[in-house]
Scaffold this active site. Structure first.
Site, PDB file in Angstrom:
ATOM      1  N   ASP A  65     -50.892-114.447 -37.826  1.00 21.00           N
ATOM      2  CA  ASP A  65     -51.333-114.598 -39.201  1.00 21.00           C
ATOM      3  C   ASP A  65     -51.097-116.056 -39.592  1.00 21.00           C
ATOM      4  O   ASP A  65     -49.982-116.554 -39.467  1.00 21.00           O
ATOM      5  CB  ASP A  65     -50.524-113.651 -40.106  1.00 21.00           C
ATOM      6  CG  ASP A  65     -51.186-113.516 -41.455  1.00 21.00           C
ATOM      7  OD1 ASP A  65     -52.291-112.960 -41.503  1.00 21.00           O
ATOM      8  OD2 ASP A  65     -50.616-113.994 -42.458  1.00 21.00           O
ATOM      9  N   ARG A 166     -49.962-123.012 -34.323  1.00 24.24           N
ATOM     10  CA  ARG A 166     -50.074-121.889 -33.378  1.00 24.24           C
ATOM     11  C   ARG A 166     -49.380-122.224 -32.056  1.00 24.24           C
ATOM     12  O   ARG A 166     -48.700-121.380 -31.470  1.00 24.24           O
ATOM     13  CB  ARG A 166     -51.558-121.561 -33.144  1.00 24.24           C
ATOM     14  CG  ARG A 166     -51.826-120.408 -32.171  1.00 24.24           C
ATOM     15  CD  ARG A 166     -53.235-119.878 -32.286  1.00 24.24           C
ATOM     16  NE  ARG A 166     -53.500-119.389 -33.624  1.00 24.24           N
ATOM     17  CZ  ARG A 166     -54.229-120.045 -34.546  1.00 24.24           C
ATOM     18  NH1 ARG A 166     -54.798-121.197 -34.248  1.00 24.24           N
ATOM     19  NH2 ARG A 166     -54.382-119.548 -35.745  1.00 24.24           N
TER      20      ARG A 166
HETATM   21  P1  ITT Z   1     -57.357-112.044 -37.462  1.00 26.58           P
HETATM   22  O1  ITT Z   1     -56.603-111.656 -38.737  1.00 26.58           O
HETATM   23  O2  ITT Z   1     -58.290-110.968 -36.985  1.00 26.58           O
HETATM   24  O3  ITT Z   1     -56.443-112.532 -36.387  1.00 26.58           O
HETATM   25  P2  ITT Z   1     -58.544-114.110 -39.179  1.00 26.58           P
HETATM   26  O4  ITT Z   1     -59.586-115.162 -38.926  1.00 26.58           O
HETATM   27  O5  ITT Z   1     -58.788-113.138 -40.308  1.00 26.58           O
HETATM   28  O6  ITT Z   1     -58.320-113.307 -37.800  1.00 26.58           O
HETATM   29  P3  ITT Z   1     -56.159-115.270 -40.488  1.00 26.58           P
HETATM   30  O7  ITT Z   1     -56.185-114.292 -41.618  1.00 26.58           O
HETATM   31  O8  ITT Z   1     -54.863-115.565 -39.848  1.00 26.58           O
HETATM   32  O9  ITT Z   1     -57.131-114.797 -39.315  1.00 26.58           O
HETATM   33  O10 ITT Z   1     -56.822-116.653 -40.878  1.00 26.58           O
HETATM   34  C1  ITT Z   1     -56.898-117.110 -42.198  1.00 26.58           C
HETATM   35  C2  ITT Z   1     -57.986-118.155 -42.315  1.00 26.58           C
HETATM   36  O11 ITT Z   1     -57.495-119.379 -41.796  1.00 26.58           O
HETATM   37  C3  ITT Z   1     -59.286-117.841 -41.573  1.00 26.58           C
HETATM   38  O12 ITT Z   1     -60.372-118.271 -42.387  1.00 26.58           O
HETATM   39  C4  ITT Z   1     -59.200-118.678 -40.310  1.00 26.58           C
HETATM   40  O13 ITT Z   1     -60.476-119.134 -39.896  1.00 26.58           O
HETATM   41  C5  ITT Z   1     -58.341-119.859 -40.775  1.00 26.58           C
HETATM   42  N1  ITT Z   1     -57.490-120.346 -39.673  1.00 26.58           N
HETATM   43  C6  ITT Z   1     -56.544-119.657 -39.000  1.00 26.58           C
HETATM   44  N2  ITT Z   1     -55.974-120.427 -38.054  1.00 26.58           N
HETATM   45  C7  ITT Z   1     -56.583-121.647 -38.140  1.00 26.58           C
HETATM   46  C8  ITT Z   1     -56.461-122.855 -37.428  1.00 26.58           C
HETATM   47  O14 ITT Z   1     -55.624-122.985 -36.408  1.00 26.58           O
HETATM   48  N3  ITT Z   1     -57.245-123.872 -37.774  1.00 26.58           N
HETATM   49  C9  ITT Z   1     -58.128-123.766 -38.803  1.00 26.58           C
HETATM   50  N4  ITT Z   1     -58.322-122.660 -39.526  1.00 26.58           N
HETATM   51  C10 ITT Z   1     -57.547-121.592 -39.193  1.00 26.58           C
END
Ligand code: ITT
Length: 183
Positions: A65, A166
């Site tokens: 997350d 990450r």
């Molecule tokens: P899962 O919950 O299925 O793992 P998700 O894309 O919904 O996938 P998150 O809720 O953790 O995952 O992500 C929140 C937002 O932040 C989402 O719009 C992602 O694209 C973005 N995000 C997450 N990690 C990122 C990163 O390393 N770099 C840029 N944007 C990121």
């Protein structure tokens, strides 16, 4: 035993898989979208999702997350990063916060033997004033890590893992797996 990573996000899987490969660890990807509760911090949200997933997914598994905390916006969108990305997107964030300091935080929750273990990582940087070329992963095209003049989107998954939220959370997870002989 092969550890499962549960995510609907292919970009996340690519980065996690690169880190596991580098350490000679096996990983399987379970492509799955799950509902998240609303709460003020990623730790609480991630723990809750992990417990709910454990009701129907075989252990061990882990989830990621990630939130984006922007200084000028008092930490917004934080754990609401997904909603904000889907609504105002990167161009909206540039209008509100270009030049502001910001950080990403990843919380990995590992469910094993009915216990949740959490591993976190942070990356500091700033919001740029235009979207860069490169990968199309969420906020990567508008995030300049401290000490860099290019965006996260312009780094390969391996290069990004060396410095990223990450990558650091994964180092902590893999340290735990190796010291507990979980492979
Ligand atoms: P899962 O919950 O299925 O793992 P998700 O894309 O919904 O996938 P998150 O809720 O953790 O995952 O992500 C929140 C937002 O932040 C989402 O719009 C992602 O694209 C973005 N995000 C997450 N990690 C990122 C990163 O390393 N770099 C840029 N944007 C990121």
């Amino acid at each position: 035993m092969v550890l499962k990573f549960i995510t609907s996000n292919e970009h996340k899987y690519r980065e996690v898989s690169a880190a596991f490969q580098k350490n000679g660890l096996y990983l399987s990807w379970q492509m799955k979208k799950y509902e998240e509760i609303q709460a003020a911090d990623n730790e609480t949200i991630s723990r809750d999702s992990c417990m709910k997933l454990a009701e129907h997914i075989e252990q061990p598994f882990f989830i990621d997350d990630t939130g984006l905390y922007i200084e000028r916006l008092n930490g917004f969108p934080g754990p609401y990063a997904s909603y904000v990305q889907d609504t105002i997107g990167n161009s909206g964030i540039i209008k509100l916060a270009s030049g502001s300091n910001a950080y990403f935080k990843t919380v990995i929750s590992l469910m094993i033997e009915n216990k949740v273990h959490q591993f976190t990582g942070i990356l500091k940087g700033k919001i740029s004033d235009e979207e860069s070329l490169g990968n199309k992963f969420g906020y990567d095209p508008i995030f300049i890590p401290d000490g860099y003049s290019i965006s996260l989107a312009e780094l390969s998954p391996y290069e990004k893992n060396v410095i990223s939220h990450r990558g650091k959370a994964l180092d902590n997870l893999m340290g735990f797996l190796i010291s507990n002989h979980i492979k």
